[in-house]
Design a protein around this motif. Structure first.
Motif, PDB file in Angstrom:
ATOM      1  N   ILE A   1       0.840  -1.207   0.000  1.00  0.00           N
ATOM      2  CA  ILE A   1       0.000   0.000   0.000  1.00  0.00           C
ATOM      3  C   ILE A   1       0.872   1.254   0.000  1.00  0.00           C
ATOM      4  CG2 ILE A   1      -1.658   1.342   1.342  1.00  0.00           C
ATOM      5  CD1 ILE A   1      -2.821  -1.366   2.298  1.00  0.00           C
ATOM      6  N   LEU A   2       1.874   1.269   0.888  1.00  0.00           N
ATOM      7  CA  LEU A   2       2.735   2.443   0.981  1.00  0.00           C
ATOM      8  C   LEU A   2       3.603   2.596  -0.267  1.00  0.00           C
ATOM      9  CD1 LEU A   2       3.801   4.853   2.502  1.00  0.00           C
ATOM     10  CD2 LEU A   2       5.320   3.323   3.805  1.00  0.00           C
ATOM     11  N   ALA A   3       4.191   1.486  -0.746  1.00  0.00           N
ATOM     12  CA  ALA A   3       5.050   1.548  -1.932  1.00  0.00           C
ATOM     13  C   ALA A   3       4.259   1.998  -3.154  1.00  0.00           C
ATOM     14  CB  ALA A   3       5.695   0.183  -2.194  1.00  0.00           C
TER      15      ALA A   3
ATOM     16  N   LEU B   1       3.471   0.600 -12.119  1.00  0.00           N
ATOM     17  CA  LEU B   1       2.849   0.521 -10.790  1.00  0.00           C
ATOM     18  C   LEU B   1       2.353  -0.890 -10.497  1.00  0.00           C
ATOM     19  CD1 LEU B   1       0.799   3.842 -10.622  1.00  0.00           C
ATOM     20  CD2 LEU B   1       2.673   3.163  -9.114  1.00  0.00           C
ATOM     21  N   GLU B   2       1.842  -1.553 -11.529  1.00  0.00           N
ATOM     22  CA  GLU B   2       1.343  -2.911 -11.319  1.00  0.00           C
ATOM     23  C   GLU B   2       2.496  -3.852 -10.961  1.00  0.00           C
ATOM     24  OE1 GLU B   2      -1.720  -6.097 -13.436  1.00  0.00           O
ATOM     25  OE2 GLU B   2      -1.122  -4.264 -14.483  1.00  0.00           O
ATOM     26  N   GLY B   3       3.637  -3.700 -11.644  1.00  0.00           N
ATOM     27  CA  GLY B   3       4.801  -4.506 -11.305  1.00  0.00           C
ATOM     28  C   GLY B   3       5.303  -4.220  -9.908  1.00  0.00           C
ATOM     29  N   LEU B   4       5.273  -2.925  -9.516  1.00  0.00           N
ATOM     30  CA  LEU B   4       5.672  -2.542  -8.151  1.00  0.00           C
ATOM     31  C   LEU B   4       4.744  -3.192  -7.130  1.00  0.00           C
ATOM     32  CD1 LEU B   4       7.267  -0.740  -6.156  1.00  0.00           C
ATOM     33  CD2 LEU B   4       5.636   1.098  -6.673  1.00  0.00           C
ATOM     34  N   HIS B   5       3.458  -3.194  -7.418  1.00  0.00           N
ATOM     35  CA  HIS B   5       2.458  -3.803  -6.524  1.00  0.00           C
ATOM     36  C   HIS B   5       2.744  -5.294  -6.317  1.00  0.00           C
ATOM     37  CE1 HIS B   5      -1.350  -5.481  -5.200  1.00  0.00           C
ATOM     38  NE2 HIS B   5      -1.544  -6.042  -6.386  1.00  0.00           N
ATOM     39  N   ILE B   6       3.004  -6.016  -7.418  1.00  0.00           N
ATOM     40  CA  ILE B   6       3.269  -7.459  -7.316  1.00  0.00           C
ATOM     41  C   ILE B   6       4.554  -7.715  -6.530  1.00  0.00           C
ATOM     42  CG2 ILE B   6       3.773  -9.543  -8.644  1.00  0.00           C
ATOM     43  CD1 ILE B   6       0.870  -8.633  -8.846  1.00  0.00           C
TER      44      ILE B   6
ATOM     45  N   ALA C   1       9.549   2.024   1.763  1.00  0.00           N
ATOM     46  CA  ALA C   1       8.280   1.594   2.360  1.00  0.00           C
ATOM     47  C   ALA C   1       8.506   0.498   3.402  1.00  0.00           C
ATOM     48  CB  ALA C   1       7.337   1.103   1.256  1.00  0.00           C
ATOM     49  N   ASP C   2       9.441  -0.408   3.124  1.00  0.00           N
ATOM     50  CA  ASP C   2       9.745  -1.520   4.015  1.00  0.00           C
ATOM     51  C   ASP C   2      10.266  -1.011   5.356  1.00  0.00           C
ATOM     52  OD1 ASP C   2       9.857  -4.191   4.639  1.00  0.00           O
ATOM     53  OD2 ASP C   2      11.840  -4.497   3.763  1.00  0.00           O
ATOM     54  N   VAL C   3      11.189  -0.025   5.310  1.00  0.00           N
ATOM     55  CA  VAL C   3      11.762   0.520   6.540  1.00  0.00           C
ATOM     56  C   VAL C   3      10.676   1.195   7.379  1.00  0.00           C
ATOM     57  CG1 VAL C   3      13.336   2.263   7.453  1.00  0.00           C
ATOM     58  CG2 VAL C   3      14.053   0.823   5.557  1.00  0.00           C
ATOM     59  N   VAL C   4       9.861   2.023   6.750  1.00  0.00           N
ATOM     60  CA  VAL C   4       8.833   2.765   7.485  1.00  0.00           C
ATOM     61  C   VAL C   4       7.829   1.816   8.116  1.00  0.00           C
ATOM     62  CG1 VAL C   4       6.937   4.419   7.228  1.00  0.00           C
ATOM     63  CG2 VAL C   4       9.119   4.825   6.071  1.00  0.00           C
ATOM     64  N   GLU C   5       7.366   0.823   7.358  1.00  0.00           N
ATOM     65  CA  GLU C   5       6.364  -0.103   7.895  1.00  0.00           C
ATOM     66  C   GLU C   5       6.953  -0.934   9.020  1.00  0.00           C
ATOM     67  OE1 GLU C   5       3.534  -2.793   8.907  1.00  0.00           O
ATOM     68  OE2 GLU C   5       5.533  -3.434   8.243  1.00  0.00           O
TER      69      GLU C   5
ATOM     70  N   CYS D   1       7.313   9.737   0.439  1.00  0.00           N
ATOM     71  CA  CYS D   1       6.798   9.069   1.637  1.00  0.00           C
ATOM     72  C   CYS D   1       6.515  10.082   2.744  1.00  0.00           C
ATOM     73  CB  CYS D   1       7.801   8.019   2.107  1.00  0.00           C
ATOM     74  SG  CYS D   1       7.256   7.093   3.552  1.00  0.00           S
ATOM     75  N   LEU D   2       7.454  10.999   2.961  1.00  0.00           N
ATOM     76  CA  LEU D   2       7.256  12.025   3.990  1.00  0.00           C
ATOM     77  C   LEU D   2       6.026  12.866   3.678  1.00  0.00           C
ATOM     78  CD1 LEU D   2      10.956  13.195   4.450  1.00  0.00           C
ATOM     79  CD2 LEU D   2       9.627  11.802   6.024  1.00  0.00           C
ATOM     80  N   TYR D   3       5.854  13.208   2.405  1.00  0.00           N
ATOM     81  CA  TYR D   3       4.684  14.008   2.018  1.00  0.00           C
ATOM     82  C   TYR D   3       3.392  13.233   2.281  1.00  0.00           C
ATOM     83  CZ  TYR D   3       1.157  16.014  -1.052  1.00  0.00           C
ATOM     84  OH  TYR D   3      -0.006  16.516  -1.563  1.00  0.00           O
ATOM     85  N   LEU D   4       3.368  11.971   1.866  1.00  0.00           N
ATOM     86  CA  LEU D   4       2.155  11.171   2.014  1.00  0.00           C
ATOM     87  C   LEU D   4       1.759  11.017   3.477  1.00  0.00           C
ATOM     88  CD1 LEU D   4       2.958   8.434  -0.644  1.00  0.00           C
ATOM     89  CD2 LEU D   4       1.099  10.092  -0.775  1.00  0.00           C
TER      90      LEU D   4
END
Length: 475
Positions: A292-294, A308-313, A399-403, A440-443
């Motif tokens: 979700i975050l990525a 984006l679809e490849g990033l999601h998978i 995203a991995d680090v933040v989560e 990420c910071l903005y979101l």
């Protein structure tokens, strides 16, 4: 219905000539405008710019020549008077240009002409009381340019080469020589440039007229061919209608098959992702939240839908390699030993080995392989640097680090979202991809995405440990 379409095609044939002729005429008009109102003015500016650069280089060369004589003065080889005399004699004979009649001239800061090959009668005279307005204007304007900028271009009117009866527009490049209080100059005749442009304009006019004639003939030919094509189109219209209907049915089936395939792929990927998390209930939902975050970061960075679809998978599967790791290591409620950490760090490669044989439309296996690499080469398992890391892997890393840092783990409570954001800020541009960190910071700060963890009180030592190594076994 079909009869109406046939009648419409018949009327279309009568309108085809106008439809073809009008764009052609507009194209011809644009062609004329482009040639005579865009290309030629730019060509003229380009010629003038090249000429200006040429006279600048020539003036710089003569300046270097005078500097050589000044160096000989400074070394004691020549007196100043002798050095200046030799410099003047050398420059007086220098010529350039097609007829070898273009020249250099020198003035001092009085201003007075020190050397002018074609007007030796003016050399050494004080311009302040001189009646020749052209000379006074030239020297005063040149002196002002040298005093203000050291060097530059000056426009003026002067005699044509060695013909004092013909006065034309010139542009000179002047450059000061401070040690002797001189400035050196040479110029170009603007009429030369205009003459070249006039010749090119004449040639372009002839060529353009020829092209226009050819295009008009081609236009007539195209209209005739188009009329014949419309008649042929009328003959095959019924068959085309049948083919279109068949094609629409095929496309609907293809779309349904594609949607079914995509749904199957999504279900398969989700199933694979959940397989790793079933072995580690403490990180349940981690891969989904990273996805979700990525994905949100990817959209903020402007990635296209296909990417984006490849990033999601890849985000859903980034920890698939953990199914090969001992569950005791994953759930251990204390710090890992060096050997245990080395085993944990094998999970990106294990994930790559699992996924590399699956034919995805995206480099999913390689993204999973790289999701613990850092820009400065301090990551693992291969120590890749920024240029070797895929953009999707850089996004997932952030995203991995933040989560991971903002979620609870068996060996510690959540470090809180602020600690996680501080960690990626600290590594921005060195460890983590700067645009991904900024997105990420903005979101998070603008509440475009909800990270459910809350800040907890954690010792500085624990924070440092989590941000450096330990979070990786759960991330």
């Amino acid at each position: 219905m079909l009869e109406k379409k046939v009648k419409g095609l018949t009327r279309l044939i009568s309108k085809t000539s106008c439809r073809i002729a009008l764009p052609t005429l507009c194209t011809l008009l644009l062609f004329v405008i482009a040639i005579f109102f865009v290309l030629l003015p730019q060509l003229e500016e380009g010629f003038i710019a090249r000429k200006q650069e040429m006279i600048r280089e020539l003036a710089e060369t003569t300046w270097s020549l005078i500097e050589n004589y000044h160096d000989r003065e400074l070394s004691g080889e020549l007196s100043r008077a002798e050095a200046q005399k030799r410099a003047i004699l050398r420059l007086r004979t220098l010529r350039w240009g097609p007829e070898q009649k273009d020249y250099f001239w020198i003035s001092d800061m009085e201003p007075r002409l020190v050397m002018q090959p074609y007007r030796r009668d003016l050399e050494g005279k004080d311009v302040s009381g001189f009646q020749d307005v052209k000379l006074k204007y030239l020297l005063n304007k040149s002196l002002k340019m040298v005093q203000q900028q050291g060097a530059g271009y000056v426009d003026y009117r002067w005699q044509w080469k060695d013909d004092p009866t013909r006065i034309v527009s010139k542009r000179a490049y002047v450059k000061g020589f401070e040690p002797w209080g001189w400035f050196i100059a040479t110029g170009m005749y603007l009429d030369d440039v205009r003459a070249e442009i006039a010749e090119i304009r004449k040639k372009l006019t002839t060529i353009s007229l020829g092209i226009l004639l050819i295009v008009m003939l081609l236009d007539v030919y195209s209209i005739r061919q188009a009329l014949a094509a419309e008649r042929e189109r009328l003959k095959i219209f019924l068959e085309r209608e049948k083919l279109m209907k068949s094609l629409e049915e095929s496309l609907e089936k293809l779309k349904k098959s594609r949607d079914d395939l995509h749904a199957s792929l999504e279900e398969t990927v989700t199933s694979l992702a959940s397989t790793a998390e079933k072995r580690d209930p403490y990180t349940a939902g981690h891969q989904v939240r990273v996805d979700i975050l990525a994905s949100a970061i990817g959209r903020e960075l402007g990635l296209e839908e296909q990417q984006l679809e490849g990033l999601h998978i890849a985000a859903l599967l980034h920890d698939i390699g953990k199914i090969t790791l001992p569950s005791d290591y994953l759930c251990k409620p204390s710090k890992l030993t060096r050997e245990e950490t080395a085993v944990i760090r094998c999970h990106p490669q294990a994930g790559y080995e699992i996924l590399k044989g699956i034919h995805f439309p995206w480099p999913v296996a390689e993204i999973v392989y790289q999701h613990h690499e850092h820009l400065d080469g301090s990551g693992y398992p291969r120590g890749l640097t920024e240029r070797d890391i895929l953009l999707e892997a850089k996004i997932i890393t952030v995203a991995d680090v933040v989560e991971a840092m903002s979620s609870h783990r068996p060996y510690r409570a959540s470090l809180g979202i602020e600690s996680a954001l501080d960690a990626i800020r600290a590594g921005r541009g060195t460890i983590y991809h700067a645009p991904s960190v900024d997105a990420c910071l903005y979101l998070v700060n603008e509440k475009k995405i909800d990270i459910r963890s809350k800040d907890l009180s954690v010792s500085p030592e624990d924070q440092e440990y989590e941000a450096s190594e330990s979070w990786c076994r759960m991330a």
